[in-house]
Design an enzyme around this catalytic site. Structure first.
Site, short mmCIF file in Angstrom:
data_model
loop_
_atom_site.label_atom_id
_atom_site.label_comp_id
_atom_site.label_asym_id
_atom_site.label_seq_id
_atom_site.Cartn_x
_atom_site.Cartn_y
_atom_site.Cartn_z
N ASP A 95 -2.98 43.11 -40.59
CA ASP A 95 -2.46 43.74 -39.38
C ASP A 95 -1.00 44.12 -39.58
O ASP A 95 -0.29 43.54 -40.40
CB ASP A 95 -2.58 42.78 -38.20
CG ASP A 95 -4.02 42.48 -37.84
OD1 ASP A 95 -4.90 43.27 -38.23
OD2 ASP A 95 -4.26 41.45 -37.18
N ARG A 96 -0.56 45.05 -38.77
CA ARG A 96 0.83 45.50 -38.84
C ARG A 96 1.81 44.33 -38.69
O ARG A 96 2.81 44.23 -39.42
CB ARG A 96 1.09 46.54 -37.74
CG ARG A 96 2.50 47.10 -37.70
CD ARG A 96 2.73 47.90 -36.42
NE ARG A 96 4.06 48.49 -36.39
CZ ARG A 96 4.35 49.76 -36.60
NH1 ARG A 96 3.36 50.60 -36.87
NH2 ARG A 96 5.58 50.21 -36.55
#
Length: 340
Positions: A95-96
Protein backbone atom coordinates in the site's frame (compact mmCIF):
# COMPACT_ATOMS: atom_id res chain seq x y z
CA UNK A 1 -34.77 -9.31 -21.02
CA UNK A 2 -36.90 -7.51 -23.59
CA UNK A 3 -35.80 -5.21 -26.44
CA UNK A 4 -35.53 -1.63 -25.24
CA UNK A 5 -35.00 -2.55 -21.59
CA UNK A 6 -32.69 -0.18 -19.70
CA UNK A 7 -29.89 -1.44 -17.46
CA UNK A 8 -28.48 0.63 -14.59
CA UNK A 9 -24.92 -0.14 -13.48
CA UNK A 10 -22.84 1.38 -10.63
CA UNK A 11 -20.66 4.34 -11.55
CA UNK A 12 -17.58 2.40 -10.37
CA UNK A 13 -17.97 -0.12 -13.20
CA UNK A 14 -18.19 2.61 -15.82
CA UNK A 15 -15.14 4.32 -14.34
CA UNK A 16 -13.24 1.04 -14.34
CA UNK A 17 -13.82 0.66 -18.06
CA UNK A 18 -12.45 4.14 -18.66
CA UNK A 19 -9.42 3.66 -16.42
CA UNK A 20 -8.41 0.48 -18.25
CA UNK A 21 -7.73 2.58 -21.34
CA UNK A 22 -4.75 4.09 -19.56
CA UNK A 23 -1.73 1.85 -19.24
CA UNK A 24 0.99 2.37 -16.63
CA UNK A 25 3.28 5.23 -17.55
CA UNK A 26 6.06 3.89 -19.80
CA UNK A 27 9.55 4.38 -18.41
CA UNK A 28 10.58 6.15 -21.61
CA UNK A 29 8.46 9.17 -20.63
CA UNK A 30 10.29 9.60 -17.33
CA UNK A 31 13.68 11.23 -17.02
CA UNK A 32 14.75 11.04 -13.37
CA UNK A 33 17.40 13.55 -12.42
CA UNK A 34 20.64 12.59 -10.69
CA UNK A 35 19.21 13.17 -7.20
CA UNK A 36 16.19 10.94 -7.88
CA UNK A 37 18.43 8.18 -9.21
CA UNK A 38 20.69 8.38 -6.17
CA UNK A 39 17.66 8.37 -3.86
CA UNK A 40 16.23 5.23 -5.44
CA UNK A 41 19.59 3.50 -5.42
CA UNK A 42 19.93 4.23 -1.70
CA UNK A 43 16.71 2.27 -1.16
CA UNK A 44 18.22 -0.86 -2.75
CA UNK A 45 19.22 -3.45 -0.14
CA UNK A 46 20.03 -6.30 -2.56
CA UNK A 47 20.66 -6.80 -6.27
CA UNK A 48 21.65 -9.82 -8.36
CA UNK A 49 21.11 -10.91 -11.97
CA UNK A 50 17.44 -11.78 -11.38
CA UNK A 51 15.97 -9.52 -8.68
CA UNK A 52 16.27 -6.15 -6.94
CA UNK A 53 15.03 -5.68 -3.36
CA UNK A 54 14.20 -2.20 -2.02
CA UNK A 55 13.18 -0.80 1.35
CA UNK A 56 10.15 1.30 0.39
CA UNK A 57 9.48 4.45 2.40
CA UNK A 58 5.91 5.30 3.46
CA UNK A 59 3.63 7.57 1.39
CA UNK A 60 5.32 6.59 -1.89
CA UNK A 61 2.89 4.97 -4.37
CA UNK A 62 4.01 1.64 -5.80
CA UNK A 63 1.91 1.37 -8.95
CA UNK A 64 1.05 4.40 -11.05
CA UNK A 65 -1.46 5.04 -13.80
CA UNK A 66 -2.08 8.28 -15.68
CA UNK A 67 -2.51 10.63 -12.67
CA UNK A 68 0.50 9.24 -10.76
CA UNK A 69 3.93 10.13 -12.11
CA UNK A 70 6.15 9.44 -9.10
CA UNK A 71 5.30 5.78 -8.50
CA UNK A 72 8.04 3.33 -7.61
CA UNK A 73 7.46 1.03 -10.56
CA UNK A 74 7.83 3.81 -13.14
CA UNK A 75 10.81 5.45 -11.45
CA UNK A 76 12.55 2.13 -10.85
CA UNK A 77 12.05 1.13 -14.48
CA UNK A 78 13.75 4.36 -15.53
CA UNK A 79 16.46 4.60 -12.86
CA UNK A 80 17.37 1.05 -11.77
CA UNK A 81 18.19 -0.67 -15.04
CA UNK A 82 21.92 -0.61 -14.20
CA UNK A 83 23.63 -2.70 -16.91
CA UNK A 84 20.35 -4.07 -18.34
CA UNK A 85 18.53 -2.70 -21.38
CA UNK A 86 15.22 -2.55 -19.49
CA UNK A 87 14.37 -1.59 -15.94
CA UNK A 88 13.00 -4.00 -13.28
CA UNK A 89 9.32 -4.89 -12.96
CA UNK A 90 7.18 -5.25 -9.86
CA UNK A 91 6.62 -8.71 -8.40
CA UNK A 92 4.26 -7.76 -5.56
CA UNK A 93 2.79 -4.55 -4.14
CA UNK A 94 2.59 -2.62 -0.90
CA UNK A 95 0.00 0.00 0.00
CA UNK A 96 1.00 3.61 -0.48
CA UNK A 97 1.21 4.19 3.30
CA UNK A 98 2.96 0.87 4.05
CA UNK A 99 6.75 0.72 4.25
CA UNK A 100 9.26 -2.08 3.93
CA UNK A 101 10.56 -4.72 1.57
CA UNK A 102 9.36 -4.64 -2.01
CA UNK A 103 10.57 -7.00 -4.73
CA UNK A 104 11.36 -6.31 -8.39
CA UNK A 105 12.32 -8.81 -11.08
CA UNK A 106 15.07 -7.93 -13.55
CA UNK A 107 14.13 -10.55 -16.16
CA UNK A 108 10.83 -11.60 -17.66
CA UNK A 109 11.26 -15.21 -16.54
CA UNK A 110 12.20 -14.27 -12.97
CA UNK A 111 9.19 -11.94 -12.77
CA UNK A 112 6.77 -14.63 -13.98
CA UNK A 113 8.11 -17.35 -11.64
CA UNK A 114 8.02 -15.07 -8.60
CA UNK A 115 4.54 -13.76 -9.40
CA UNK A 116 3.32 -17.37 -9.52
CA UNK A 117 5.01 -17.92 -6.17
CA UNK A 118 3.19 -15.01 -4.53
CA UNK A 119 -0.18 -15.84 -6.10
CA UNK A 120 -0.22 -19.62 -5.54
CA UNK A 121 2.77 -21.60 -4.34
CA UNK A 122 1.51 -24.78 -6.01
CA UNK A 123 1.61 -23.09 -9.41
CA UNK A 124 5.24 -22.13 -8.88
CA UNK A 125 6.47 -25.67 -8.21
CA UNK A 126 8.42 -27.67 -10.77
CA UNK A 127 10.11 -31.03 -11.16
CA UNK A 128 13.08 -29.76 -9.13
CA UNK A 129 12.86 -31.00 -5.54
CA UNK A 130 15.33 -28.38 -4.30
CA UNK A 131 13.34 -25.56 -5.89
CA UNK A 132 10.09 -26.86 -4.40
CA UNK A 133 11.64 -26.99 -0.93
CA UNK A 134 12.87 -23.43 -1.38
CA UNK A 135 9.35 -22.38 -2.36
CA UNK A 136 7.98 -23.91 0.83
CA UNK A 137 10.37 -21.68 2.80
CA UNK A 138 8.91 -18.48 1.36
CA UNK A 139 7.30 -16.04 3.80
CA UNK A 140 6.83 -12.37 4.63
CA UNK A 141 6.76 -10.92 8.12
CA UNK A 142 5.31 -7.52 8.96
CA UNK A 143 5.55 -5.51 12.15
CA UNK A 144 2.57 -3.38 13.14
CA UNK A 145 1.60 -1.21 16.09
CA UNK A 146 -2.07 -1.76 16.90
CA UNK A 147 -4.53 -0.01 19.21
CA UNK A 148 -5.33 -2.37 22.06
CA UNK A 149 -4.08 -5.94 22.19
CA UNK A 150 -5.49 -9.18 20.72
CA UNK A 151 -7.26 -11.49 23.19
CA UNK A 152 -4.92 -14.35 22.28
CA UNK A 153 -1.17 -13.82 22.18
CA UNK A 154 -0.85 -15.72 18.90
CA UNK A 155 -3.07 -17.45 16.40
CA UNK A 156 -4.26 -17.80 12.81
CA UNK A 157 -6.90 -15.53 11.27
CA UNK A 158 -9.02 -17.24 8.62
CA UNK A 159 -11.38 -14.53 7.41
CA UNK A 160 -12.26 -14.27 3.68
CA UNK A 161 -12.55 -10.84 2.09
CA UNK A 162 -14.94 -9.32 -0.41
CA UNK A 163 -15.58 -5.97 -2.09
CA UNK A 164 -18.73 -3.93 -1.49
CA UNK A 165 -20.03 -0.77 -3.08
CA UNK A 166 -20.63 2.10 -0.67
CA UNK A 167 -23.73 4.27 -0.59
CA UNK A 168 -22.25 6.86 -2.96
CA UNK A 169 -22.48 4.27 -5.74
CA UNK A 170 -18.87 4.61 -6.88
CA UNK A 171 -16.54 3.83 -3.97
CA UNK A 172 -15.52 0.22 -3.35
CA UNK A 173 -14.37 -1.03 0.04
CA UNK A 174 -12.73 -4.33 0.98
CA UNK A 175 -14.47 -5.90 4.00
CA UNK A 176 -14.76 -9.24 5.76
CA UNK A 177 -17.04 -11.58 3.80
CA UNK A 178 -20.10 -12.88 5.64
CA UNK A 179 -21.41 -16.38 5.06
CA UNK A 180 -24.81 -15.08 4.01
CA UNK A 181 -23.32 -12.65 1.49
CA UNK A 182 -23.76 -13.34 -2.22
CA UNK A 183 -20.69 -11.30 -3.15
CA UNK A 184 -17.64 -13.19 -4.50
CA UNK A 185 -15.08 -13.81 -1.78
CA UNK A 186 -11.35 -14.43 -1.58
CA UNK A 187 -9.76 -16.64 1.04
CA UNK A 188 -7.47 -14.68 3.34
CA UNK A 189 -5.26 -16.23 6.03
CA UNK A 190 -2.87 -14.44 8.39
CA UNK A 191 -0.72 -15.72 11.24
CA UNK A 192 -0.11 -13.25 14.06
CA UNK A 193 1.95 -13.03 17.24
CA UNK A 194 1.94 -10.34 19.94
CA UNK A 195 5.49 -9.11 20.47
CA UNK A 196 5.12 -7.52 23.90
CA UNK A 197 2.82 -6.04 26.55
CA UNK A 198 0.28 -3.28 25.94
CA UNK A 199 1.86 0.11 26.55
CA UNK A 200 0.06 3.46 26.25
CA UNK A 201 -2.94 1.52 24.95
CA UNK A 202 -1.02 -0.07 22.06
CA UNK A 203 0.77 -3.33 21.26
CA UNK A 204 3.40 -4.40 18.75
CA UNK A 205 2.24 -7.35 16.62
CA UNK A 206 4.03 -9.53 14.09
CA UNK A 207 1.93 -10.52 11.06
CA UNK A 208 2.67 -13.27 8.55
CA UNK A 209 0.26 -13.38 5.58
CA UNK A 210 -0.30 -16.81 4.06
CA UNK A 211 -2.36 -15.25 1.27
CA UNK A 212 -1.76 -11.92 -0.44
CA UNK A 213 -5.02 -9.95 -0.71
CA UNK A 214 -5.51 -6.22 -0.97
CA UNK A 215 -5.57 -4.60 2.51
CA UNK A 216 -5.61 -8.09 4.07
CA UNK A 217 -3.48 -7.25 7.11
CA UNK A 218 -5.22 -3.96 7.81
CA UNK A 219 -8.69 -5.54 7.69
CA UNK A 220 -7.69 -8.61 9.71
CA UNK A 221 -6.22 -6.38 12.43
CA UNK A 222 -9.16 -3.95 12.49
CA UNK A 223 -12.14 -6.27 12.00
CA UNK A 224 -11.03 -9.79 12.88
CA UNK A 225 -8.85 -8.94 15.90
CA UNK A 226 -10.59 -5.69 16.84
CA UNK A 227 -7.23 -3.92 17.08
CA UNK A 228 -6.76 -1.52 14.13
CA UNK A 229 -3.26 -0.48 13.12
CA UNK A 230 -2.14 2.91 14.40
CA UNK A 231 -2.58 5.43 11.58
CA UNK A 232 -5.09 3.31 9.64
CA UNK A 233 -8.00 5.73 9.41
CA UNK A 234 -9.63 3.84 6.54
CA UNK A 235 -10.42 0.74 8.59
CA UNK A 236 -9.99 2.03 12.14
CA UNK A 237 -11.44 5.52 12.18
CA UNK A 238 -13.97 4.86 14.95
CA UNK A 239 -11.37 3.36 17.29
CA UNK A 240 -8.95 6.20 16.53
CA UNK A 241 -11.58 8.79 17.40
CA UNK A 242 -12.05 7.20 20.84
CA UNK A 243 -8.38 6.48 21.44
CA UNK A 244 -7.09 10.08 20.86
CA UNK A 245 -3.54 9.05 21.74
CA UNK A 246 -4.24 9.89 25.39
CA UNK A 247 -1.70 8.74 28.04
CA UNK A 248 -2.75 5.61 29.89
CA UNK A 249 -1.49 3.65 32.83
CA UNK A 250 -0.64 0.10 31.80
CA UNK A 251 0.47 -2.60 34.20
CA UNK A 252 3.76 -4.48 33.90
CA UNK A 253 2.66 -8.16 33.74
CA UNK A 254 5.37 -9.66 35.98
CA UNK A 255 5.43 -7.15 38.85
CA UNK A 256 1.88 -5.76 38.66
CA UNK A 257 3.26 -2.21 38.88
CA UNK A 258 2.52 0.57 36.38
CA UNK A 259 4.85 1.52 33.56
CA UNK A 260 6.38 4.97 33.66
CA UNK A 261 7.41 6.68 30.43
CA UNK A 262 10.76 8.42 30.15
CA UNK A 263 10.77 10.28 26.85
CA UNK A 264 14.27 10.37 25.30
CA UNK A 265 15.58 13.95 25.08
CA UNK A 266 15.49 15.60 21.68
CA UNK A 267 13.00 13.08 20.22
CA UNK A 268 10.47 14.77 17.94
CA UNK A 269 7.30 12.77 18.53
CA UNK A 270 5.32 14.84 16.02
CA UNK A 271 6.89 13.16 12.99
CA UNK A 272 4.05 10.68 12.58
CA UNK A 273 4.85 8.68 15.72
CA UNK A 274 2.34 7.10 18.09
CA UNK A 275 2.21 10.29 20.18
CA UNK A 276 1.76 12.70 17.27
CA UNK A 277 -1.59 14.35 16.63
CA UNK A 278 -2.03 12.45 13.36
CA UNK A 279 0.12 9.28 13.39
CA UNK A 280 1.25 7.74 10.13
CA UNK A 281 0.37 4.13 9.34
CA UNK A 282 2.46 1.81 11.52
CA UNK A 283 2.72 -1.18 9.17
CA UNK A 284 6.12 -2.31 7.91
CA UNK A 285 7.15 -5.30 5.79
CA UNK A 286 10.23 -6.15 7.84
CA UNK A 287 11.34 -9.56 6.60
CA UNK A 288 11.20 -11.55 3.36
CA UNK A 289 12.46 -15.07 2.68
CA UNK A 290 12.22 -16.43 -0.87
CA UNK A 291 13.99 -18.84 -3.24
CA UNK A 292 17.25 -17.72 -4.82
CA UNK A 293 15.65 -17.34 -8.24
CA UNK A 294 18.96 -16.48 -9.95
CA UNK A 295 20.27 -19.90 -8.94
CA UNK A 296 17.31 -21.88 -10.28
CA UNK A 297 16.45 -20.10 -13.54
CA UNK A 298 18.39 -22.61 -15.67
CA UNK A 299 16.37 -25.49 -14.19
CA UNK A 300 13.01 -23.66 -14.26
CA UNK A 301 13.46 -22.70 -17.91
CA UNK A 302 14.34 -26.35 -18.65
CA UNK A 303 17.56 -25.34 -20.33
CA UNK A 304 19.34 -27.75 -18.02
CA UNK A 305 18.35 -30.50 -15.56
CA UNK A 306 21.31 -29.71 -13.34
CA UNK A 307 22.56 -26.53 -11.75
CA UNK A 308 25.67 -24.92 -13.25
CA UNK A 309 28.77 -25.54 -11.15
CA UNK A 310 29.25 -21.80 -10.67
CA UNK A 311 25.83 -21.60 -8.94
CA UNK A 312 25.75 -24.88 -7.02
CA UNK A 313 27.45 -23.30 -3.99
CA UNK A 314 24.96 -20.41 -3.82
CA UNK A 315 22.26 -20.54 -1.09
CA UNK A 316 18.88 -22.03 -2.00
CA UNK A 317 16.94 -19.27 -0.20
CA UNK A 318 17.58 -15.57 0.44
CA UNK A 319 16.56 -13.64 3.57
CA UNK A 320 16.15 -9.87 3.77
CA UNK A 321 15.42 -7.61 6.74
CA UNK A 322 14.48 -3.93 6.29
CA UNK A 323 14.84 -1.23 8.94
CA UNK A 324 11.70 0.57 10.09
CA UNK A 325 10.90 4.10 8.86
CA UNK A 326 11.61 7.02 11.16
CA UNK A 327 8.09 7.42 12.57
CA UNK A 328 7.96 3.75 13.60
CA UNK A 329 11.47 3.95 15.07
CA UNK A 330 10.33 6.88 17.22
CA UNK A 331 7.29 4.92 18.40
CA UNK A 332 9.50 1.90 19.13
CA UNK A 333 11.91 4.05 21.16
CA UNK A 334 9.08 5.73 23.03
CA UNK A 335 7.46 2.45 24.02
CA UNK A 336 10.82 0.89 24.85
CA UNK A 337 11.45 3.78 27.28
CA UNK A 338 8.60 2.66 29.54
CA UNK A 339 10.33 1.49 32.69
CA UNK A 340 8.88 0.03 35.88
Amino acid sequence: MKPGARIHIPVSIAEARISKRYDPIPSGTLYPNADEIKYLQRLVIYKDSAIIVLNKPPKLPVKGNLPVHNSMDALAAAALSYDYDEGPKLVHRLDRETSGIILFGRKEDSVSHLQWLFSNINNAKSSSKVWNEACESTYQRYWALVIGTPKEKEGVIRAPLTKVLLDDGKTERVVLAHRSSMEPRQEAVTEYRVLGPKINGCSWVELRPLTYRKHQLRIHCAEALGTPIVGDYKYGWFVHSRWKQMPRVDIEPTTGKPYKMRRPEGLDVQKGSVLSKVPLLHLHCRELVLPNIAKFLHVLNKSSEELPRSLSAEPDVLRFVATMPSHMKISWNLMSSYLV
